[in-house]
Scaffold this motif. Sequence first.
Motif, short mmCIF file in Angstrom:
data_model
loop_
_atom_site.label_atom_id
_atom_site.label_comp_id
_atom_site.label_asym_id
_atom_site.label_seq_id
_atom_site.Cartn_x
_atom_site.Cartn_y
_atom_site.Cartn_z
N PHE A 28 42.18 52.32 32.21
CA PHE A 28 41.41 51.09 32.20
C PHE A 28 40.85 50.84 30.81
N ASP A 29 41.20 49.70 30.23
CA ASP A 29 40.75 49.31 28.91
C ASP A 29 39.72 48.19 29.07
N ALA A 30 38.45 48.48 28.82
CA ALA A 30 37.38 47.51 29.04
C ALA A 30 37.40 46.38 28.01
N SER A 31 38.32 46.44 27.06
CA SER A 31 38.46 45.33 26.12
C SER A 31 39.55 44.36 26.56
N ARG A 32 40.18 44.65 27.71
CA ARG A 32 41.25 43.77 28.22
C ARG A 32 41.02 43.56 29.73
N MET A 33 40.27 42.50 30.03
CA MET A 33 39.88 42.25 31.41
C MET A 33 40.01 40.76 31.73
N LEU A 34 40.23 40.48 33.00
CA LEU A 34 40.04 39.14 33.54
C LEU A 34 38.97 39.26 34.60
N SER A 35 37.79 38.71 34.32
CA SER A 35 36.71 38.77 35.29
C SER A 35 36.71 37.48 36.10
N PHE A 36 36.57 37.64 37.40
CA PHE A 36 36.84 36.55 38.34
C PHE A 36 35.70 36.42 39.34
N ASP A 37 35.31 35.18 39.63
CA ASP A 37 34.24 34.96 40.62
C ASP A 37 34.45 33.62 41.31
N LEU A 38 34.14 33.60 42.59
CA LEU A 38 34.19 32.37 43.38
C LEU A 38 32.80 32.04 43.90
N GLU A 39 32.50 30.75 43.95
CA GLU A 39 31.42 30.24 44.78
C GLU A 39 32.10 29.47 45.91
N THR A 40 31.63 29.64 47.12
CA THR A 40 32.38 29.16 48.28
C THR A 40 31.49 28.45 49.29
#
Length: 231
Positions: free
Chosen positions: A11-23
């Motif tokens: 896991f490389d913490a410099s290469r991420m896609l952080s994702f969040d939904l409001e529903t």
Amino acid sequence: MSTPAAAPNVFDASRMLSFDLETTSANPREARIVTSALVRIDGSAVTATETLADPGVEIPEQAAAIHGISTEKARAEGRPHEEVLRETVDAIRQAWDDGLTLVVFNAPYDLSVLRALTGDFTVTGPVYDPLVIDRANDRYRPGKRNLGALCEFYGVKLENAHEATADATAAARIAWKQVKKVWPELARMDVGELMEYQAVKHYEIQEEFRTYCSSRGRSIDGINTAWPMIS
């Protein structure tokens, strides 16, 4: 001459896609998207996109009170729900194809929403859940474990709680802190090993909670032991 062993896929913490939904609902099996936020971090390049959707149903007052988006606003300004859903799933799949790790705070909720809405969404790449990691590595710390509480604990700024981009950004920052500052051994784990670690720890924690509730005559409905999506 022997061939050198391949470098582990960690896991490389410099290469991420952080994702969040409001529903529209706390129940992932019936929720529809109101906003979808994607914060892509690839080295020094950071891009954030947030899309407002018209969920096609009334947004309950309880949900609107949390994220601040009314049915009227979503209908007037939101894009078609199916377009937002498709673009969200496509962005996640592209990130996995590009070798990024998907960061999702409380992954079983958001990823299960995608599964319920698409009918066929599957996890085909690494997922990192800052909530599961926190619970697994600091199991009996007293206090709340919501995003705001974890931001305070890790010294992460939360710009605007329950605004999707702010939540996704905060989750990425917590993940970085966990891996770089608090538990650096996580960065040495192969991503497959890290996925298994999170799944096992989530199961253990939820099963312990289920046993606790049963022993006191409390309902165990909704206590899910599967990760990163509910079964």
